[in-house]
Design a protein around this motif. Structure first.
Motif, PDB file in Angstrom:
ATOM      1  N   GLU A 115      47.533 -26.380  27.791  1.00 47.24           N
ATOM      2  CA  GLU A 115      47.257 -27.941  27.700  1.00 47.24           C
ATOM      3  C   GLU A 115      46.800 -28.946  28.664  1.00 47.24           C
ATOM      4  N   GLU A 116      46.825 -28.012  29.505  1.00 45.18           N
ATOM      5  CA  GLU A 116      45.394 -29.088  30.032  1.00 45.18           C
ATOM      6  C   GLU A 116      43.720 -28.519  29.679  1.00 45.18           C
ATOM      7  N   LEU A 117      43.273 -27.816  29.447  1.00 50.71           N
ATOM      8  CA  LEU A 117      42.148 -27.518  28.370  1.00 50.71           C
ATOM      9  C   LEU A 117      42.785 -28.532  27.202  1.00 50.71           C
ATOM     10  N   ASP A 118      42.872 -29.268  26.681  1.00 55.66           N
ATOM     11  CA  ASP A 118      43.287 -29.336  25.582  1.00 55.66           C
ATOM     12  C   ASP A 118      43.702 -30.653  25.773  1.00 55.66           C
ATOM     13  N   ASP A 119      43.875 -31.513  26.670  1.00 53.22           N
ATOM     14  CA  ASP A 119      43.997 -32.459  26.656  1.00 53.22           C
ATOM     15  C   ASP A 119      44.080 -32.671  28.561  1.00 53.22           C
ATOM     16  N   PRO A 120      43.076 -33.129  29.025  1.00 55.41           N
ATOM     17  CA  PRO A 120      42.726 -32.493  30.717  1.00 55.41           C
ATOM     18  C   PRO A 120      43.173 -34.594  31.171  1.00 55.41           C
ATOM     19  N   GLY A 121      43.616 -34.770  32.057  1.00 54.77           N
ATOM     20  CA  GLY A 121      44.109 -35.297  32.168  1.00 54.77           C
ATOM     21  C   GLY A 121      43.280 -36.691  32.574  1.00 54.77           C
ATOM     22  N   ALA A 122      43.341 -38.173  33.019  1.00 45.54           N
ATOM     23  CA  ALA A 122      42.611 -39.036  33.238  1.00 45.54           C
ATOM     24  C   ALA A 122      41.411 -38.712  34.316  1.00 45.54           C
ATOM     25  N   ASN A 123      42.545 -38.231  35.214  1.00 44.20           N
ATOM     26  CA  ASN A 123      41.131 -38.160  36.441  1.00 44.20           C
ATOM     27  C   ASN A 123      41.401 -36.034  36.703  1.00 44.20           C
ATOM     28  N   THR A 124      41.070 -35.496  35.474  1.00 43.19           N
ATOM     29  CA  THR A 124      40.709 -34.424  35.261  1.00 43.19           C
ATOM     30  C   THR A 124      39.727 -33.989  34.607  1.00 43.19           C
ATOM     31  N   VAL A 125      38.953 -32.751  35.327  1.00 43.72           N
ATOM     32  CA  VAL A 125      37.333 -32.560  34.823  1.00 43.72           C
ATOM     33  C   VAL A 125      38.202 -31.150  34.869  1.00 43.72           C
ATOM     34  N   ILE A 126      37.412 -30.182  33.717  1.00 45.21           N
ATOM     35  CA  ILE A 126      38.062 -29.024  33.332  1.00 45.21           C
ATOM     36  C   ILE A 126      35.783 -28.305  33.962  1.00 45.21           C
ATOM     37  N   LEU A 127      35.462 -27.036  34.142  1.00 44.25           N
ATOM     38  CA  LEU A 127      34.333 -26.888  34.749  1.00 44.25           C
ATOM     39  C   LEU A 127      34.828 -25.255  34.169  1.00 44.25           C
ATOM     40  N   MET A 128      34.379 -24.526  33.213  1.00 44.44           N
ATOM     41  CA  MET A 128      34.566 -23.291  32.828  1.00 44.44           C
ATOM     42  C   MET A 128      33.412 -22.371  32.845  1.00 44.44           C
ATOM     43  N   GLU A 129      33.334 -21.184  33.780  1.00 49.76           N
ATOM     44  CA  GLU A 129      32.677 -20.639  33.271  1.00 49.76           C
ATOM     45  C   GLU A 129      33.318 -19.280  32.285  1.00 49.76           C
ATOM     46  N   TRP A 130      31.940 -18.950  32.007  1.00 49.63           N
ATOM     47  CA  TRP A 130      32.193 -17.682  30.537  1.00 49.63           C
ATOM     48  C   TRP A 130      32.619 -18.455  29.126  1.00 49.63           C
ATOM     49  N   GLY A 131      33.516 -19.597  29.132  1.00 52.23           N
ATOM     50  CA  GLY A 131      33.143 -20.838  28.315  1.00 52.23           C
ATOM     51  C   GLY A 131      33.166 -20.339  27.031  1.00 52.23           C
ATOM     52  N   GLU A 132      32.105 -19.822  26.748  1.00 53.46           N
ATOM     53  CA  GLU A 132      30.996 -20.290  25.702  1.00 53.46           C
ATOM     54  C   GLU A 132      31.039 -19.625  24.100  1.00 53.46           C
ATOM     55  N   GLN A 133      32.304 -18.672  24.653  1.00 53.10           N
ATOM     56  CA  GLN A 133      32.880 -17.693  23.180  1.00 53.10           C
ATOM     57  C   GLN A 133      33.769 -18.483  23.050  1.00 53.10           C
ATOM     58  N   MET A 134      34.463 -18.982  22.954  1.00 55.06           N
ATOM     59  CA  MET A 134      35.262 -20.592  21.988  1.00 55.06           C
ATOM     60  C   MET A 134      35.306 -21.645  22.521  1.00 55.06           C
ATOM     61  N   ALA A 135      33.668 -22.109  22.936  1.00 51.44           N
ATOM     62  CA  ALA A 135      33.513 -23.395  23.017  1.00 51.44           C
ATOM     63  C   ALA A 135      34.136 -24.128  22.718  1.00 51.44           C
ATOM     64  N   ALA A 136      34.356 -24.232  20.813  1.00 50.16           N
ATOM     65  CA  ALA A 136      34.502 -24.796  19.793  1.00 50.16           C
ATOM     66  C   ALA A 136      36.553 -25.735  19.539  1.00 50.16           C
ATOM     67  N   ALA A 137      36.089 -23.910  20.349  1.00 47.66           N
ATOM     68  CA  ALA A 137      38.289 -24.169  20.292  1.00 47.66           C
ATOM     69  C   ALA A 137      38.572 -25.041  21.064  1.00 47.66           C
ATOM     70  N   LEU A 138      38.324 -24.763  22.223  1.00 45.65           N
ATOM     71  CA  LEU A 138      38.363 -25.673  23.770  1.00 45.65           C
ATOM     72  C   LEU A 138      37.988 -26.942  23.555  1.00 45.65           C
ATOM     73  N   ALA A 139      37.044 -27.827  22.710  1.00 41.60           N
ATOM     74  CA  ALA A 139      36.569 -29.511  23.215  1.00 41.60           C
ATOM     75  C   ALA A 139      35.770 -29.516  22.364  1.00 41.60           C
ATOM     76  N   ASP A 140      35.758 -29.973  21.315  1.00 42.44           N
ATOM     77  CA  ASP A 140      35.031 -30.435  20.626  1.00 42.44           C
ATOM     78  C   ASP A 140      34.058 -31.115  21.339  1.00 42.44           C
ATOM     79  N   GLU A 141      33.562 -32.071  22.170  1.00 45.71           N
ATOM     80  CA  GLU A 141      33.227 -33.091  22.309  1.00 45.71           C
ATOM     81  C   GLU A 141      32.607 -32.226  24.202  1.00 45.71           C
ATOM     82  N   ARG A 142      32.176 -31.429  24.748  1.00 44.56           N
ATOM     83  CA  ARG A 142      31.996 -30.647  26.215  1.00 44.56           C
ATOM     84  C   ARG A 142      30.246 -30.963  26.265  1.00 44.56           C
ATOM     85  N   LEU A 143      30.327 -30.488  27.522  1.00 45.43           N
ATOM     86  CA  LEU A 143      28.862 -30.209  27.775  1.00 45.43           C
ATOM     87  C   LEU A 143      28.233 -29.100  28.367  1.00 45.43           C
ATOM     88  N   ASP A 144      27.605 -28.671  27.414  1.00 45.64           N
ATOM     89  CA  ASP A 144      26.670 -26.998  27.519  1.00 45.64           C
ATOM     90  C   ASP A 144      26.206 -26.553  28.479  1.00 45.64           C
TER      91      ASP A 144
END
Length: 186
Positions: A115-144
């Protein structure tokens, strides 16, 4: 916006780049770090945490999968960082034919992070290492952010080394980061 490329010859350069990226993030942002083992992902994350005013040490969450840390933006606004290491996620213990991204999402759900990854809160930032294999499933707008490191020799079979220049490529996906990356290039 086109990709940004940086050279980072020293760990401190990687931390400085992490701090610069942190100055551009807003709540709801997802940043995915990729690169081989020892490329400097955690070093980048340390600078990122410093840029967010996080007082706790930033360490690789490889064995804990995720760490939640609180800091503040440069204007004093509170910020909540979820630092995820997906290296150990998405293993083979799932149904035959199940997509790797689906396996990873199942594991994130079992950890309560979906849920945090799907809809981070207004003051939440997600920094994910090794997330490239599921990038599109996690967030269609992101910084790679991809970090490359040198090999010890020109032999293509040689093991990478912790010495030498890193090349960091920052690729915005979607319009969310379009106007914010100009600050990083300066």
């Amino acid at each position: 916006m086109t990709d940004l490329r940086f050279q980072a010859p020293h760990a401190e350069d990687m931390r400085t780049l992490g701090q610069a990226v942190a100055q551009c993030v807003r709540g709801g942002d997802v940043i995915l770090l990729s690169g081989p083992l020892g490329a400097g992902k955690t070093t980048f994350a340390q600078g990122f945490g410093q840029g967010l005013g996080i007082a706790e040490p930033i360490v690789s969450p490889t064995f804990t999968i995720a760490r939640e840390l609180d800091g503040h933006r440069h204007d004093g606004t509170p910020i909540h960082l979820i630092h995820v290491d997906a290296y150990r996620l998405g293993g083979a213990a799932y149904a035959p034919g199940q997509d790797g991204a689906d396996r990873l999402l199942d594991e994130l759900e079992s950890l309560g992070l979906d849920e945090e990854l799907d809809d981070p809160g207004a003051n939440t930032v997600i920094l994910m290492e090794w997330g490239e294999q599921m990038a599109a499933a996690l967030a269609d707008e992101r910084l790679d952010i991809h970090i490359e490191r040198p090999s010890a020799t020109t032999d293509h079979d040689a093991q990478p080394t912790s010495d030498g220049m890193r090349t960091v490529t920052i690729h915005p996906v979607g319009a969310r980061f379009k106007h914010r990356l100009d600050r990083i290039s300066q």
